[in-house]
Design a protein around this motif. Sequence first.
Motif, mmCIF file in Angstrom:
data_model
loop_
_atom_site.group_PDB
_atom_site.id
_atom_site.type_symbol
_atom_site.label_atom_id
_atom_site.label_comp_id
_atom_site.label_asym_id
_atom_site.label_seq_id
_atom_site.Cartn_x
_atom_site.Cartn_y
_atom_site.Cartn_z
ATOM 1 N N LEU A 19 0.836 -1.203 0.000
ATOM 2 C CA LEU A 19 0.000 0.000 0.000
ATOM 3 C C LEU A 19 0.874 1.257 0.000
ATOM 4 O O LEU A 19 0.662 2.181 -0.786
ATOM 5 C CB LEU A 19 -0.922 0.015 1.222
ATOM 6 N N MET A 23 0.735 3.250 -3.662
ATOM 7 C CA MET A 23 -0.183 4.390 -3.688
ATOM 8 C C MET A 23 0.552 5.726 -3.713
ATOM 9 O O MET A 23 -0.085 6.776 -3.639
ATOM 10 C CB MET A 23 -1.105 4.352 -2.448
ATOM 11 N N GLU A 43 -11.442 9.055 10.009
ATOM 12 C CA GLU A 43 -11.049 8.460 8.730
ATOM 13 C C GLU A 43 -11.406 6.981 8.754
ATOM 14 O O GLU A 43 -10.948 6.234 9.627
ATOM 15 C CB GLU A 43 -9.547 8.652 8.470
ATOM 16 N N ILE A 44 -12.224 6.573 7.796
ATOM 17 C CA ILE A 44 -12.673 5.168 7.726
ATOM 18 C C ILE A 44 -11.835 4.446 6.680
ATOM 19 O O ILE A 44 -11.791 4.849 5.512
ATOM 20 C CB ILE A 44 -14.178 5.105 7.375
ATOM 21 N N GLY A 45 -11.126 3.388 7.111
ATOM 22 C CA GLY A 45 -10.196 2.685 6.226
ATOM 23 C C GLY A 45 -8.852 3.384 6.247
ATOM 24 O O GLY A 45 -8.323 3.772 5.206
ATOM 25 N N PRO A 67 -10.117 -2.086 9.951
ATOM 26 C CA PRO A 67 -10.460 -3.444 10.376
ATOM 27 C C PRO A 67 -9.288 -4.420 10.408
ATOM 28 O O PRO A 67 -9.372 -5.458 11.064
ATOM 29 C CB PRO A 67 -11.498 -3.899 9.338
ATOM 30 N N SER A 68 -8.212 -4.105 9.691
ATOM 31 C CA SER A 68 -7.077 -5.023 9.663
ATOM 32 C C SER A 68 -6.186 -4.784 10.882
ATOM 33 O O SER A 68 -5.658 -3.683 11.068
ATOM 34 C CB SER A 68 -6.268 -4.784 8.376
ATOM 35 N N GLY A 93 -15.927 -0.231 9.154
ATOM 36 C CA GLY A 93 -16.782 0.950 9.207
ATOM 37 C C GLY A 93 -18.206 0.650 8.782
ATOM 38 O O GLY A 93 -19.073 1.528 8.840
ATOM 39 N N THR A 110 -10.612 7.323 1.707
ATOM 40 C CA THR A 110 -9.798 7.337 0.486
ATOM 41 C C THR A 110 -9.403 5.906 0.101
ATOM 42 O O THR A 110 -8.782 5.203 0.881
ATOM 43 C CB THR A 110 -8.532 8.217 0.645
ATOM 44 N N PHE A 111 -9.790 5.505 -1.099
ATOM 45 C CA PHE A 111 -9.424 4.223 -1.699
ATOM 46 C C PHE A 111 -9.847 3.042 -0.817
ATOM 47 O O PHE A 111 -9.094 2.106 -0.603
ATOM 48 C CB PHE A 111 -7.912 4.199 -2.012
ATOM 49 N N VAL A 112 -11.055 3.130 -0.317
ATOM 50 C CA VAL A 112 -11.612 2.115 0.574
ATOM 51 C C VAL A 112 -12.840 1.447 -0.049
ATOM 52 O O VAL A 112 -13.018 0.226 0.048
ATOM 53 C CB VAL A 112 -12.011 2.768 1.927
ATOM 54 N N ALA A 116 -14.278 -2.462 0.133
ATOM 55 C CA ALA A 116 -15.114 -2.666 1.325
ATOM 56 C C ALA A 116 -16.330 -3.528 1.000
ATOM 57 O O ALA A 116 -16.911 -3.412 -0.075
ATOM 58 C CB ALA A 116 -15.569 -1.325 1.871
ATOM 59 N N ARG A 117 -16.680 -4.381 1.951
ATOM 60 C CA ARG A 117 -17.957 -5.090 1.871
ATOM 61 C C ARG A 117 -19.018 -4.204 2.493
ATOM 62 O O ARG A 117 -18.728 -3.403 3.354
ATOM 63 C CB ARG A 117 -17.884 -6.408 2.649
HETATM 64 C C1 SAM Z 1 -6.222 0.521 -0.453
HETATM 65 S S1 SAM Z 1 -6.284 0.712 1.271
HETATM 66 C C2 SAM Z 1 -6.357 2.480 1.434
HETATM 67 C C3 SAM Z 1 -5.772 2.960 2.716
HETATM 68 C C4 SAM Z 1 -5.809 4.477 2.900
HETATM 69 N N1 SAM Z 1 -7.165 4.951 3.098
HETATM 70 C C5 SAM Z 1 -5.156 5.219 1.759
HETATM 71 O O1 SAM Z 1 -5.742 6.165 1.233
HETATM 72 O O2 SAM Z 1 -4.024 4.858 1.401
HETATM 73 C C6 SAM Z 1 -7.922 0.197 1.700
HETATM 74 C C7 SAM Z 1 -8.151 0.213 3.190
HETATM 75 O O3 SAM Z 1 -9.555 0.071 3.445
HETATM 76 C C8 SAM Z 1 -9.702 -0.771 4.559
HETATM 77 N N2 SAM Z 1 -11.076 -1.303 4.560
HETATM 78 C C9 SAM Z 1 -11.616 -2.240 3.733
HETATM 79 N N3 SAM Z 1 -12.890 -2.472 4.079
HETATM 80 C C10 SAM Z 1 -13.182 -1.635 5.113
HETATM 81 C C11 SAM Z 1 -14.339 -1.408 5.907
HETATM 82 N N4 SAM Z 1 -15.468 -2.088 5.702
HETATM 83 N N5 SAM Z 1 -14.269 -0.493 6.897
HETATM 84 C C12 SAM Z 1 -13.130 0.210 7.099
HETATM 85 N N6 SAM Z 1 -12.003 0.018 6.397
HETATM 86 C C13 SAM Z 1 -12.023 -0.896 5.414
HETATM 87 C C14 SAM Z 1 -8.629 -1.804 4.365
HETATM 88 O O4 SAM Z 1 -8.360 -2.525 5.551
HETATM 89 C C15 SAM Z 1 -7.480 -0.929 3.924
HETATM 90 O O5 SAM Z 1 -6.777 -0.390 5.004
#
Ligand code: SAM
Length: 209
Positions: A19, A23, A43-45, A67-68, A93, A110-112, A116-117
């Motif tokens: 990542l 990115m 910030e979610i994700g 979540p990870s 989230g 951002t990029f989540v 995400a499910r």
């Molecule tokens: C590609 S990464 C992007 C990380 C960061 N936001 C960025 O801009 O670089 C995607 C992130 O979304 C998180 N993610 C996936 N599903 C999610 C959910 N349901 N709720 C919160 N985070 C989630 C993943 O664990 C991962 O950290």
Amino acid sequence: MARGRFGVWYERQLLARILDRGMRGVDPLRGELLAPASGRVIEIGFGTGANLPHYPAAVTSLVAVEPSEGLAAHARARLAEWGRPSTVIVQSGARPLPLPDASFDAVVITFVLCSARRVPALLAEARRLLRPGAPLLLAEHIAAARGPLRLAQRLLRPAWQLCLGGCDPTRDPRPDLIAAGFDVSELREQPLDLPIVVRPGLLGCARAR
Ligand SMILES: C[S@@+](CC[C@H](N)C(=O)[O-])C[C@H]1O[C@@H](n2cnc3c(N)ncnc32)[C@H](O)[C@@H]1O
């Protein structure tokens, strides 16, 4: 997200590096996207915290939802050096977060939404947490509108998802944003400095209608 000791090791040691390196091309956009953020932000994700250096001084506190467990470990280490109040919540989230309604001045995603499910549930939670009129600051790669790139995204999707933590290059979050009650008219399409499969981008501010 991966479970068990191997899963946490994979997320902490490998996924975090993938990542952080993969990115980098979007780093210049992060500061521009986050410039309007102020006050209490969630910030979610959060991932490894790539947005952290780009938060303006007007942001007074940050809740990071990730979540990870492996990525959350990175997030904690980064936030410890940030010098402003912060909390990490290790959960999706898309599940109810232990936070009051309308308790944030901005939500950042951002990029989540590509991986995400239960995106509708995640966006409903984002909307619940925003105080009236506050922005959802969003950046995502999206499906190409048409042509050979759209076809390539569809063909490469299974392998891409397998290798990159479920990342789906064929999504477009706008229908879900509208269904969740957000006005998407301030979001703009913009090419991203990422591999061509995920180059079409969408970013800006969405506000609850
Ligand atoms: C590609 S990464 C992007 C990380 C960061 N936001 C960025 O801009 O670089 C995607 C992130 O979304 C998180 N993610 C996936 N599903 C999610 C959910 N349901 N709720 C919160 N985070 C989630 C993943 O664990 C991962 O950290």
